[in-house]
Write a protein that holds these residues in place. Structure first.
Motif, short mmCIF file in Angstrom:
data_model
loop_
_atom_site.label_atom_id
_atom_site.label_comp_id
_atom_site.label_asym_id
_atom_site.label_seq_id
_atom_site.Cartn_x
_atom_site.Cartn_y
_atom_site.Cartn_z
N UNK A 1 -48.41 -67.39 -86.90
CA UNK A 1 -47.53 -66.94 -85.85
C UNK A 1 -48.16 -65.75 -85.15
N UNK A 2 -47.96 -65.69 -83.83
CA UNK A 2 -48.50 -64.58 -83.03
C UNK A 2 -47.64 -63.34 -83.21
N UNK A 3 -48.20 -62.18 -82.88
CA UNK A 3 -47.42 -60.95 -82.90
C UNK A 3 -46.94 -60.62 -81.49
N UNK A 4 -45.88 -59.85 -81.42
CA UNK A 4 -45.23 -59.53 -80.15
C UNK A 4 -45.56 -58.10 -79.74
N UNK A 5 -45.92 -57.93 -78.46
CA UNK A 5 -46.13 -56.60 -77.89
C UNK A 5 -45.30 -56.50 -76.61
N UNK A 6 -44.64 -55.36 -76.45
CA UNK A 6 -43.83 -55.13 -75.25
C UNK A 6 -44.45 -54.00 -74.45
N UNK A 7 -44.75 -54.28 -73.18
CA UNK A 7 -45.29 -53.25 -72.29
C UNK A 7 -44.18 -52.27 -71.95
N UNK A 8 -44.55 -51.04 -71.63
CA UNK A 8 -43.54 -50.02 -71.31
C UNK A 8 -42.69 -50.42 -70.12
N UNK A 9 -43.24 -51.18 -69.16
CA UNK A 9 -42.41 -51.61 -68.03
C UNK A 9 -41.39 -52.65 -68.46
N UNK A 10 -41.74 -53.49 -69.43
CA UNK A 10 -40.77 -54.46 -69.96
C UNK A 10 -39.63 -53.72 -70.65
N UNK A 11 -39.96 -52.72 -71.44
CA UNK A 11 -38.93 -51.95 -72.14
C UNK A 11 -37.99 -51.29 -71.13
N UNK A 12 -38.55 -50.74 -70.06
CA UNK A 12 -37.73 -50.13 -69.00
C UNK A 12 -36.88 -51.19 -68.32
N UNK A 13 -37.47 -52.36 -68.03
CA UNK A 13 -36.72 -53.45 -67.41
C UNK A 13 -35.55 -53.88 -68.29
N UNK A 14 -35.76 -53.95 -69.60
CA UNK A 14 -34.69 -54.36 -70.52
C UNK A 14 -33.51 -53.41 -70.46
N UNK A 15 -33.78 -52.13 -70.25
CA UNK A 15 -32.68 -51.16 -70.15
C UNK A 15 -31.88 -51.34 -68.87
N UNK A 16 -32.54 -51.84 -67.81
CA UNK A 16 -31.90 -51.92 -66.50
C UNK A 16 -31.30 -53.29 -66.16
N UNK A 17 -31.68 -54.32 -66.88
CA UNK A 17 -31.22 -55.67 -66.58
C UNK A 17 -29.99 -56.00 -67.42
N UNK A 76 -48.41 -62.20 -78.02
CA UNK A 76 -47.62 -62.46 -76.83
C UNK A 76 -47.27 -61.09 -76.27
N UNK A 77 -47.65 -60.85 -75.02
CA UNK A 77 -47.40 -59.57 -74.37
C UNK A 77 -46.29 -59.74 -73.33
N UNK A 78 -45.12 -59.17 -73.60
CA UNK A 78 -44.02 -59.20 -72.63
C UNK A 78 -44.26 -58.07 -71.65
N UNK A 79 -44.33 -58.42 -70.36
CA UNK A 79 -44.77 -57.45 -69.36
C UNK A 79 -43.67 -57.00 -68.42
N UNK A 80 -42.92 -57.93 -67.86
CA UNK A 80 -41.85 -57.58 -66.90
C UNK A 80 -40.67 -58.51 -67.09
N UNK A 81 -39.48 -58.05 -66.71
CA UNK A 81 -38.25 -58.82 -66.74
C UNK A 81 -37.42 -58.40 -65.54
N UNK A 82 -37.02 -59.36 -64.71
CA UNK A 82 -36.20 -59.02 -63.56
C UNK A 82 -36.09 -60.19 -62.60
#
Length: 91
Positions: A1-17, A76-82
């Protein structure tokens, strides 16, 4: 299984979405599928991006909510959400 990484912009997006229950469920299921290197369902409309986002992929979580991410053999690099308008302002 792959490991998960969250970019700082994704973390910020998660707070705002604000995710609906259906969008949150899809987010968790799709990310779990990516971590297991599984094929996503057609409704995710997973596809490669072009231009400045050429190294990334995008999937749809319902409505106009998109997840931009990148994968390699180990991560897996989560980069943006919106929404499309939020993520692609110059388009």
């Amino acid at each position: 299984m792959k490991s998960l990484s969250r970019h700082k912009t994704f973390i910020k997006d998660m707070r705002n979405v604000r995710l609906t229950e259906a969008q949150a469920t899809k987010l968790f299921l799709y990310v779990a599928g990516l971590l297991k290197n599984e094929t996503l369902p057609p409704e995710a409309r997973n596809h490669d991006l072009q231009g400045e986002w050429g190294d990334f992929q995008e999937l749809h979580l319902g409505g106009d909510l998109l997840l931009i991410y990148k994968t390699d053999e180990q991560h897996v690099y989560l980069t943006r959400l919106g929404s499309h308008a939020q993520l692609f302002k110059s388009c």
